[in-house]
Design an enzyme around this catalytic site. Structure first.
Site, PDB file in Angstrom:
ATOM      1  N   PRO A   5     134.145 -50.879  48.375  1.00  0.00           N
ATOM      2  CA  PRO A   5     134.639 -51.427  49.637  1.00  0.00           C
ATOM      3  C   PRO A   5     133.490 -51.851  50.550  1.00  0.00           C
ATOM      4  O   PRO A   5     132.510 -51.143  50.698  1.00  0.00           O
ATOM      5  CB  PRO A   5     135.416 -50.251  50.234  1.00  0.00           C
ATOM      6  CG  PRO A   5     135.787 -49.406  49.075  1.00  0.00           C
ATOM      7  CD  PRO A   5     134.658 -49.536  48.101  1.00  0.00           C
ATOM      8  N   LYS A  57     131.255 -48.787  57.026  1.00  0.00           N
ATOM      9  CA  LYS A  57     132.282 -48.688  55.993  1.00  0.00           C
ATOM     10  C   LYS A  57     133.084 -47.393  56.095  1.00  0.00           C
ATOM     11  O   LYS A  57     133.834 -47.047  55.186  1.00  0.00           O
ATOM     12  CB  LYS A  57     131.642 -48.795  54.615  1.00  0.00           C
ATOM     13  CG  LYS A  57     130.849 -50.078  54.401  1.00  0.00           C
ATOM     14  CD  LYS A  57     130.142 -50.061  53.065  1.00  0.00           C
ATOM     15  CE  LYS A  57     129.210 -51.248  52.909  1.00  0.00           C
ATOM     16  NZ  LYS A  57     128.476 -51.221  51.634  1.00  0.00           N
ATOM     17  N   ARG A 132     136.706 -40.732  40.940  1.00  0.00           N
ATOM     18  CA  ARG A 132     135.375 -40.211  40.608  1.00  0.00           C
ATOM     19  C   ARG A 132     134.842 -39.211  41.628  1.00  0.00           C
ATOM     20  O   ARG A 132     133.729 -38.724  41.512  1.00  0.00           O
ATOM     21  CB  ARG A 132     134.399 -41.385  40.442  1.00  0.00           C
ATOM     22  CG  ARG A 132     134.784 -42.299  39.278  1.00  0.00           C
ATOM     23  CD  ARG A 132     133.840 -43.465  39.131  1.00  0.00           C
ATOM     24  NE  ARG A 132     132.484 -43.027  38.756  1.00  0.00           N
ATOM     25  CZ  ARG A 132     131.463 -43.871  38.612  1.00  0.00           C
ATOM     26  NH1 ARG A 132     131.634 -45.165  38.827  1.00  0.00           N
ATOM     27  NH2 ARG A 132     130.283 -43.417  38.258  1.00  0.00           N
TER      28      ARG A 132
END
Length: 299
Positions: A5, A57, A132
């Site tokens: 992202p 982010k 993950r």
């Protein structure tokens, strides 16, 4: 294959979740022990969401009890909202929102083995999934968000930075390729692989050129390109490849409509007709036009 992202994608998530979560009370938070939730559930249970912000982010969900949830999706994180009337397997724009790494989780029964945190609201549930386990949800006092190491180390976002500031950073890191400078979140926040490539194409600058030899006008053009390409991505709902899903089930279409070089290797440049190439720079797959961004184009 999905992509990490980037700022426009996270902004898409923020805007998408806000109508579902703002002014809603979190009845219960259910974390999977030791798998990405940092803090105490007592700091969240019963609190009402008063704002959803973004820093770089990272998503910041402010609560009315003086705490904030910092959420980072990293490589494979997902945020999936399911309204109480949502039907599994169907996407209803009034009941569902899914964003993050693409997988069948968007339309599957939740929670599942990839669910790290579940937030229970009267109106529905928010699932934080992460295959993950690189992403995280962290609870911290709202007053301490700006001093948190993760946030404090972020550079300014492109919109908040002057070209003089970016030029000074290029001079200080003059022996680094310009792409490495753009990807360094401590120097400029929010740019990732897609938008670094697109910004450099916009400015006709080769990604491997050392930052220290760029002119002030070239740096200004790179910054202008960063703002324009990222704004275009936000307006279109983020990048594509089924990575970010709008409430109506469609994906962002930035790459289809606006990308000039990213993942277009082997195709003709829309500007000059040369064939887009792919190489590695700053440890990342890098796309560029050998003619528009030739190393000899500095003169």
């Amino acid at each position: 294959m999905g992509i990490m992202p980037e700022l426009p994608e996270v902004e898409t998530v923020r805007r998408g979740l806000k109508p579902f979560m703002l002014n809603k009370k979190i009845i219960q938070v259910i974390p999977e022990p030791g798998k990405g939730f940092y803090g105490s559930v007592t700091e969240v249970d019963g609190a009402t969401v008063v704002d959803i912000r973004r820093k770089g982010k990272a998503l910041l969900v402010d609560l009315d009890n003086g705490n904030t949830l910092m959420i980072h999706l990293r490589m494979t994180g997902q945020l999936i909202w399911r309204g109480k009337n949502a039907k599994v397997g169907q996407v209803d724009d009034a009941e569902q929102f899914a964003a993050g790494h693409p997988s069948k989780n968007f339309t599957s029964e939740l929670p599942n083995k990839q669910t790290r945190v579940t937030f229970v609201f009267a109106e529905g549930k928010l699932f934080f999934n992460d295959q993950r386990k690189f992403g995280f949800v962290k609870v911290l006092p709202t007053a301490e968000v700006e001093s948190d190491k993760f946030i404090a180390e972020l550079g300014k976002e492109p919109w908040d930075m002057s070209s003089d500031e970016l030029y000074a950073k290029c001079q200080r890191h003059g022996r680094s390729p310009i792409k490495a400078v753009l990807l360094n979140q401590k120097l400029i926040a929010g740019l990732g692989n897609i938008y670094a490539d697109e910004s450099l194409f916009y400015a006709s600058v080769h990604p491997a050129i050392l930052a220290g030899i760029l002119t002030e006008s070239q740096v200004a053009k790179i910054l202008e390109g960063a703002c324009k390409t990222m704004n275009a991505a936000i307006d279109s709902g983020g990048s594509t490849m089924a990575t970010y899903v709008r409430p109506d089930g469609t994906t962002g279409d930035y790459l289809e409509k606006f990308a000039q070089v990213f993942r277009r290797e082997g195709q003709k440049c829309n500007r000059c007709g040369a064939v887009i190439e792919k190489t590695r720079c700053a440890g990342r797959g890098t796309h560029f036009c050998p003619k528009c961004q030739g190393k000899g184009s500095l003169s």
